[in-house]
Design an enzyme around this catalytic site. Structure first.
Site, PDB file in Angstrom:
ATOM      1  N   HIS A   8     -57.831  47.377 -82.075  1.00  0.00           N
ATOM      2  CA  HIS A   8     -57.131  46.188 -81.575  1.00  0.00           C
ATOM      3  C   HIS A   8     -57.321  46.007 -80.072  1.00  0.00           C
ATOM      4  O   HIS A   8     -57.942  46.852 -79.412  1.00  0.00           O
ATOM      5  CB  HIS A   8     -55.643  46.255 -81.940  1.00  0.00           C
ATOM      6  CG  HIS A   8     -54.920  47.475 -81.416  1.00  0.00           C
ATOM      7  ND1 HIS A   8     -54.569  47.621 -80.104  1.00  0.00           N
ATOM      8  CD2 HIS A   8     -54.482  48.593 -82.065  1.00  0.00           C
ATOM      9  CE1 HIS A   8     -53.940  48.779 -79.952  1.00  0.00           C
ATOM     10  NE2 HIS A   8     -53.879  49.402 -81.128  1.00  0.00           N
ATOM     11  N   CYS A  46     -54.668  54.639 -83.087  1.00  0.00           N
ATOM     12  CA  CYS A  46     -55.492  53.426 -83.150  1.00  0.00           C
ATOM     13  C   CYS A  46     -56.571  53.494 -82.067  1.00  0.00           C
ATOM     14  O   CYS A  46     -56.564  54.390 -81.226  1.00  0.00           O
ATOM     15  CB  CYS A  46     -54.630  52.191 -82.900  1.00  0.00           C
ATOM     16  SG  CYS A  46     -53.500  51.857 -84.258  1.00  0.00           S
TER      17      CYS A  46
END
Lengths: 454, 100
Positions: free
Chosen positions: A221, A237
Site C-alpha cells: 500500500h 505490510c
C-alpha cells in the site's frame, strides 16, 4: 592560342588548389568536432536527469541501472534526496556511511545507489526483496523485459513481513484502515485511543492505493509517512512512496504473482562481469544466506577461467553498502573496474520535500525544544517535519541557544493534536503557544506569553 | 765579624719580611677573589635557582597546558559521544514514530 591554353591550365590548377583547401578545411572541422566531443566527455557536466524506476532487463543480465552522485545543498536531508531519486532511507544511508541523515553538510557528494542486482527469483510479476527493501515489477516477455523498481518499507522485527509465493487478490483505491487489535493495544499503552476504522485521508496509514495479497492481512500500500520507506516500520505490510504506489497500482492486474524473498547477498552478471551486492541482513534473516552465497561463488569460480578475489568478497560483504561491485571477469577482456557514477545536477525542488509555511502572529504554535546546540535543533526540526502527516517545524536562533518551533497551526485543536503527536510519537513535551491578541506582545519565541504544558 | 753577622742577619730578615709582606697582600688578593667568586657563586646559584624556578614554572605550565589539552580533548570526545548518542536517540525515536 598558346596564351589561351596557358591561362586555362593556370585556371585549372587554381581550381584544384581551391578544391584541396576546401577538402582540408572540412577535414579540419571534423577533427575539431572530435576534439570537442572528447573534451565534452572529459569535463563532466552534471546530468539533469537519471532513470530511477524503469530499466530494460536483458536476458541473462542480472544488474540494472547506474550509480550516480549528487552534491547536497543547504537544508537538504537524506530522506528528501532519497525520495526524489526513488530510494529508501536504508539504501541512501548504507551507500553513504558517516553522513548525517538529518543534517548533512552542504556541498557533500552523495552516492545515489541506483544500480541493483535482481533478486534470485523467477522474473515474473512482483518480487520483493525484504533485505534490500526493494520491489521489482517484471513486465513484458522473455525477449524484451522491462523492470520497474521501487523502494519499500517492510515489517518490524516483532511483526516481520512473511516470505513466500503469493498473488494480488484484490485492489482498492482510498482504502479504509481497519485497525488491528494488536496495533490498537500498542497505542492504548501510550494513552492513544485509536478508532476501530480510519477512513481515507491524511491520517490513514494505507495512503491512497492498496493491493491486498492472497496471504490474508498483508497488503502492498501507500503511506502517510513517506520518510518510513526503507525502514522496518510496518506490521508486516509493504508500503511504498505515494507516487510509486499509484504507478504500481495502475500497472498491476489482480492475480499478478508476488514473490517475497529475503536475500541480503546478491550476485549477478552484466557484460561478462560478475557483480556482488551486500546488505546488512535483517535481524530475523536466515544465517545460511551467507554460506549459500559463498557456495554459489565457488561454483561460479570453478566454471570461469578467472580467480575470485575472496578478500574483495569479504570486504563487500562486511561494508554492506548495497552497491553492486564487480568481483570477477567472466570472459576475457571484460572490465572489472567499477563504472564511474553519473554526476547528477541537484534539482531545483526535491519531490515531496516537506514545506514549512511562513510564520504568522495569528497562528498557534508548539515549542518543541529549547537547546544550545544548533545541529541538535536542526535535526529535531527535520525529524518533526518528516512526521506523517507532516508537522511543520523550524529552528529559531536566539542569543544563547536555539528553539524548535512547530507550527503554524490554524486553531487550538490542531496545535493540541500536534502536542499529542509529539508526545506519543517522539516523547517530546511540547508547550502550547496561543496567538497574539491585539495589543499583546508577540507570542513567538523570545517573548513570554501564556503557555500551556501538555 | 759582628758587622758581617748583622749584615747576614739583615740580609736574611729583609727577604723574610718581604716574603711576609708578599704573603699578606696575596692573601688579601685571594680573599678578595674568594669574595668575588663567592658573590658570583651566589649570583650563579640565584640564577640557577631562578632558572630552575622558571623551568619548574614552565614545566608546570606545560603540564597544565597538556592537562588542559587532554581535558579539552576528553571534553570534545565526550561532547562528540553525547552528540552521537543524541543523534542515535533522535534516530531511534524517529524510526519508532514511523510505525503505524
Amino acid at each position: 592560342m598558346l596564351r589561351i591554353l596557358h591561362l586555362s591550365l593556370v585556371s585549372n590548377r587554381l581550381r584544384l588548389i581551391a578544391l584541396c583547401v576546401l577538402i582540408m578545411s572540412l577535414q579540419g572541422c571534423a577533427v575539431m568536432k572530435n576534439i570537442q566531443d572528447k573534451f565534452r566527455n572529459v569535463t563532466s557536466h552534471p546530468d539533469k536527469k537519471i532513470e530511477k524506476n524503469d530499466f530494460p532487463a536483458a536476458k541473462g543480465e542480472d544488474v540494472i541501472g547506474r550509480l550516480a552522485v549528487v552534491r547536497l545543498e543547504k537544508g537538504d536531508t537524506l530522506p528528501d534526496i532519497a525520495r526524489h531519486f526513488g530510494l529508501g532511507i536504508n539504501a541512501i544511508s548504507a551507500a553513504n556511511p558517516g553522513v548525517d541523515v538529518w543534517v548533512p553538510e552542504a556541498g557533500e557528494r552523495i552516492i545515489l545507489p541506483l544500480s541493483f542486482i535482481l533478486p534470485d527469483a523467477p522474473r515474473k510479476g512482483l518480487v520483493v526483496n525484504l533485505a534490500t527493501m526493494r520491489l521489482f515489477h517484471f513486465k513484458g516477455d522473455g525477449t524484451s523485459m522491462v523492470v520497474s523498481t521501487y523502494p519499500v518499507g517492510v515489517g518490524t522485527e516483532e511483526r516481520p513481513t512473511p516470505t513466500g509465493q503469493m498473488r494480488v487478490a484484490r485492489k482498492a483505491t482510498r482504502p479504509t484502515w481497519h485497525v488491528p487489535a494488536s496495533i490498537a493495544a500498542d497505542h492504548r499503552k501510550k494513552g492513544d485511543i485509536l478508532p476501530a476504522e480510519v477512513p481515507p485521508g491524511p491520517k490513514n496509514p494505507l495512503g491512497e492505493y492498496a493491493l491486498y495479497l492472497s496471504k490474508s492481512g498483508y497488503l502492498i500500500h501507500g503511506t502517510n509517512k513517506p520518510a518510513s520507506i526503507g525502514l522496518q516500520a510496518t506490521n508486516g505490510c509493504m508500503r511504498l512512496y505515494p507516487e510509486n504506489v499509484k504507478t504500481l497500482f495502475n500497472d498491476t492486474p489482480v492475480n499478478t504473482p508476488v514473490a517475497i524473498v529475503n536475500q541480503p547477498y546478491l550476485i549477478g552478471q552484466r557484460n561478462g562481469v560478475l557483480y556482488m551486492e551486500a546488505h546488512t541482513p535483517l535481524e530475523n534473516s536466515d544465517a545460511g544466506e551467507l554460506e549459500k552465497m559463498h557456495a554459489k561463488l565457488r561454483t561460479i569460480e570453478k566454471k570461469s577461467a578467472g580467480t575470485l578475489d575472496w578478500k574483495k568478497v569479504k570486504e563487500v560483504q562486511s561494508e554492506a553498502r548495497g552497491i553492486p561491485v564487480p568481483i570477477l571477469a567472466m570472459r576475457q577482456g571484460s572490465e572489472t573496474e567499477a563504472p564511474e557514477p553519473l554526476e547528477v545536477e541537484h534539482p531545483d525542488a526535491l519531490y515531496g520535500r516537506p514545506e514549512i509555511p511562513e510564520l504568522t502572529l495569528k497562528a498557534w504554535y508548539v515549542l518543541a525544544a529549547d537547546v544550545r546546540d544548533e545541529i541538535e535543533a536542526r535535526r529535531l526540526a527535520a525529524i518533526i517535519n518528516h512526521q506523517g502527516p507532516q508537522i511543520p517545524a523550524r529552528v529559531i536562533a536566539r542569543d544563547n541557544g536555539f528553539r524548535v518551533l512547530a507550527g503554524p497551526f490554524n486553531d487550538a485543536g490542531e496545535a493540541r493534536d500536534a502536542v499529542k503527536r509529539l508526545k506519543y510519537d517522539l516523547d517530546i513535551d511540547g508547550i502550547l503557544i496561543d496567538p497574539a491578541r491585539k495589543g499583546q506582545a508577540s507570542p513567538l519565541p523570545g517573548t513570554a506569553h501564556r503557555t500551556e504544558r501538555r | 765579624m759582628k758587622k758581617g753577622l748583622l749584615l747576614i742577619s739583615l740580609l736574611l730578615v729583609f727577604p723574610v719580611t718581604m716574603i711576609g709582606c708578599a704573603t699578606t697582600s696575596e692573601l688579601e688578593k685571594v680573599e678578595a677573589q674568594q669574595k668575588l667568586i663567592d658573590a658570583k657563586a651566589d649570583q650563579a646559584l640565584q640564577d640557577a635557582q631562578a632558572a630552575k624556578a622558571a623551568a619548574d614554572a614552565a614545566k608546570l605550565k606545560a603540564d597544565d597546558a597538556t592537562a588542559r589539552a587532554e581535558n579539552a580533548e576528553k571534553a570534545a570526545m565526550e561532547r562528540e559521544r553525547i552528540a552521537d548518542e543524541k543523534a542515535k536517540k533522535a534516530d531511534a525515536a524517529f524510526q519508532k514514530s514511523m510505525k503505524k
